[in-house]
Design an enzyme around this catalytic site. Structure first.
Site, PDB file in Angstrom:
ATOM      1  N   LEU A  84       6.362 -12.542 -24.483  1.00  0.00           N
ATOM      2  CA  LEU A  84       6.929 -11.511 -25.229  1.00  0.00           C
ATOM      3  C   LEU A  84       8.264  -9.891 -25.052  1.00  0.00           C
ATOM      4  CD1 LEU A  84       3.602  -9.632 -27.005  1.00  0.00           C
ATOM      5  CD2 LEU A  84       4.984 -11.544 -28.289  1.00  0.00           C
TER       6      LEU A  84
ATOM      7  N   CYS B   3       0.289 -14.463 -30.374  1.00  0.00           N
ATOM      8  CA  CYS B   3       0.703 -14.271 -29.546  1.00  0.00           C
ATOM      9  C   CYS B   3       0.148 -15.279 -27.774  1.00  0.00           C
ATOM     10  CB  CYS B   3       1.573 -12.787 -28.513  1.00  0.00           C
ATOM     11  SG  CYS B   3       3.128 -14.026 -27.241  1.00  0.00           S
TER      12      CYS B   3
ATOM     13  N   GLY C  38       6.610 -25.541 -37.033  1.00  0.00           N
ATOM     14  CA  GLY C  38       5.597 -26.426 -36.068  1.00  0.00           C
ATOM     15  C   GLY C  38       6.572 -27.711 -35.858  1.00  0.00           C
TER      16      GLY C  38
END
Lengths: 331, 311
Positions: free
Chosen positions: B77, B134, B251
């Site tokens: 991040l 995440c 994806g």
């Protein structure tokens, strides 16, 4: 010295061009220059102008899927390929290559990269043939800030770090630099990815030359780890020896280097000891080369930050950095 | 055939997009990175790199590894933080001729609320993609794996996001993604982003060490395409179809064929991530390919494709 460097940096930044994506280029020449290394030359009229030290992202193809040697074991086992494999599926990520040469003779705009076959993508490059297509994104990154023409330039390359220095040598020659010394270090004599004007001496005394366009050349010193050609030892030892021999004649020497990490650290230390400026071209794992995947980070000094450093992307702020910016190369 | 073909227009939550192809968070920076490479005027939408309340430097390298069919990443991040995002990144975003979603990540409900409230006030930002999934930070999966916590954080954020669209990006690293989808919708999400990366591990057997400094990373790329399709298919049928909640599917999409598969599985729009690293113009080519598919198969608009998988 500081002011002139700043001036050059500004000038170089201004001349950086916007890269082009997914450019098809035609392979014109494939030269298996030495063991495991291939010089791939391709042409495309659309590749924007570039600088020495900049790189290209090449789309490679998978050669392994149908090859039985996929099950072979050992780092030195290179699968043998057949031509059918040339049409294998693309490998997901592009592979970054320093531009090894760039020339525009008015009829064609050519560029070269040098690849060492170490993985699926580079093995595919190794098997390219003239006439095939190469998909290119680039030029990317920030190259070497060119020294002033009256400065002594020392180009110190190791192994797969040699290619950008060949492009730099050509550029310096074209800009009228005369005081340029080239030092190349390789593990052993048959892994030198460039042909010098004379066969490599084995007595360590004769000086081969790096050929340049026209009849020009720069004197080159080759160091081999195993002593099988040229100077026996590391390229940094050769650099120190050369400095001891003729360093007093160098004018505001600047070292431009590229190679494996331990070598770069040693060159950075040696350059500091001899009071020379130094620009290092770094190799980091790159996903995109475009500044978005954030994988190619390098610690650089940042006095304004609480901890005194920050991450820099080597694909944007590099791959060429001034020695003193990189935390890992502090004395 | 252009990416601005009116038949390609779709609704995503409270906004209408030019076409159903967006960029995925974390693969396109904050905008300037692909300026001059990708024509934002041909893009359905753009999702920024995650923004957290405070600046984060990110993980030690090595952060990315290539694996068969995909990419394993543990960036951690890394981002400029809310304050610098507003001061340094928003001015460029203002000039982007596309819908811009801001991916927001956090550690506490308060973190999420503070960032979302500030982002919602910025007129040029179309909405928020709430990153509750995440996998590359120590406690990052907490909200994304517990339906109770997820509903709580989405409700809190919904209370301050009064103008923009609110998407919630779900993790596939759960036993029952439908229960999390339901929790997000009950919390007030306008739509769902499906899916984030799969947790994976790559090992350097010569050194007997993990390739990534973070040990594990998130797997993206074509390797996860069938897994992502399954998640979209399932959540569309079990949660979204009846409620009219749109899905932003993603994806491993590399081409228009992959994108159409997501639309047929129930996605209203798709996001392109890892493929941008190879070709930043891929979203435009994919939008054009979808238009060609409409022609070939006689559909009047792209929304007619949604959920048309014949079982």
């Amino acid at each position: 010295m500081v002011w002139s460097r700043k001036f050059i940096c500004t000038r170089m930044t201004a001349s950086r061009t916007t890269p082009i994506c997914s450019l098809p280029a035609r392979v014109t020449r494939v030269d298996h220059v030495c063991r495991e290394h291939v010089i791939v030359t391709a042409e495309s009229d659309q590749l924007p102008p570039s600088q020495p030290g900049q790189f290209l992202q090449l789309q490679c193809r998978d050669t392994l899927a149908t090859d039985p040697s996929i099950h072979a074991w050992g780092p030195q086992t290179w699968p043998r390929l057949n031509l059918l494999d040339q049409t294998g599926p693309p490998i997901l990520l592009r592979r970054p290559f320093s531009i090894a040469d760039r020339a525009d003779d008015g009829t064609a705009n050519r560029f070269s990269v040098i690849s060492r076959a170490i993985g699926p993508g580079t093995r595919w490059l190794d098997r390219l043939e003239a006439g095939m297509e190469l998909n290119v994104t680039g030029p990317l990154g920030r190259g070497y800030a060119l020294p002033d023409p009256d400065q002594t330039a020392l180009l110190v390359g190791g192994g797969v770090g040699i290619p950008p220095l060949l492009y730099l040598a050509r550029t310096l020659h074209e800009r009228g630099h005369r005081d340029v010394r080239v030092l190349f270090g390789v593990q052993t004599h048959d892994l030198l990815p460039v042909r010098l004007s004379d066969d490599l001496p084995t007595n360590g005394h004769a000086t081969p030359c790096l050929r340049l366009p026209g009849e020009a050349s720069f004197p080159a010193l080759v160091a081999t780890d195993d002593g099988s050609a040229g100077f026996a030892g590391r390229v940094t030892d050769a650099l120190r020896a050369l400095h001891a021999l003729e360093g007093d004649r160098w004018r505001r020497p600047v070292i431009c280097t590229c190679g494996p990490e331990p070598m770069l650290k040693a060159v950075a230390a040696a350059s500091r000891a001899m009071g020379s400026d130094c620009q290092v071209c770094l190799e980091r794992f790159m996903g995109c080369g475009l500044g978005t995947c954030l994988s190619c980070v390098v610690r650089v000094h940042a006095p304004d930050q609480e901890k005194g450093w920050r991450w820099a992307l080597s694909c944007q702020e590099g791959p060429v950095f001034e020695r003193d910016r990189v935390l890992d190369y502090d004395g | 055939m252009t990416a601005s073909d009116p038949r390609l227009q779709v609704r995503l939550g409270r906004r209408t997009l030019r076409n159903p192809v967006l960029t995925a968070s974390g693969t396109c920076g904050y905008g300037p990175e692909y300026d001059h490479l990708l024509d934002y005027g041909q893009l359905g939408g753009f999702t920024t790199k995650s923004v957290t309340r405070h600046e984060r430097p990110g993980n030690e390298p090595q952060r990315v590894a290539e694996v068969p069919g995909g990419l394993l990443n543990a960036i951690g991040l890394a981002n400029v933080g809310l304050e610098r995002f507003l001061a340094e990144k928003v001015p460029f975003i203002e000039t982007m001729p596309t819908e811009v979603l801001v991916n927001v990540a956090g550690y506490t409900i308060e973190d999420y609320v503070v960032v979302c409230e500030a982002v919602d006030r910025v007129e040029c930002l179309a909405g928020i993609e709430l990153n509750v999934s995440c996998p590359n930070v120590s406690d990052g999966l907490m909200f994304g794996t517990d339906p109770g916590l997820l509903k709580e954080v989405v409700s809190a954020v919904r209370a301050v996001v009064t103008r923009g669209t609110l998407l919630v990006k779900l993790s596939p690293n759960v036993t029952d993604i439908a229960s999390l989808a339901r929790a997000a919708v009950e919390g007030g999400a306008d739509g769902l982003s499906l899916i984030n990366t799969y947790v994976g591990l790559s090992i350097d057997v010569e050194r007997r060490r993990p390739v990534l400094a973070n040990v594990t990373g998130g797997l993206s790329g074509p390797a996860i395409l069938p897994l992502a399709l399954y998640n979209v298919h399932r959540v569309y049928r079990e949660v979204c179809a009846d409620r009219g909640i749109p899905i932003l599917g993603m994806g491993g999409i590399q081409n228009a064929r992959d994108a159409v598969a997501f639309l047929l599985a129930g996605a209203s729009a798709v996001a392109i991530g890892t493929a941008l690293f190879v070709d930043p113009t891929a979203p435009v080519k994919i939008a054009e390919g979808i238009a060609a598919y409409l022609d070939q198969h006689g559909f009047a608009s792209v929304s007619e494709l949604r959920g048309q998988l014949q079982l």
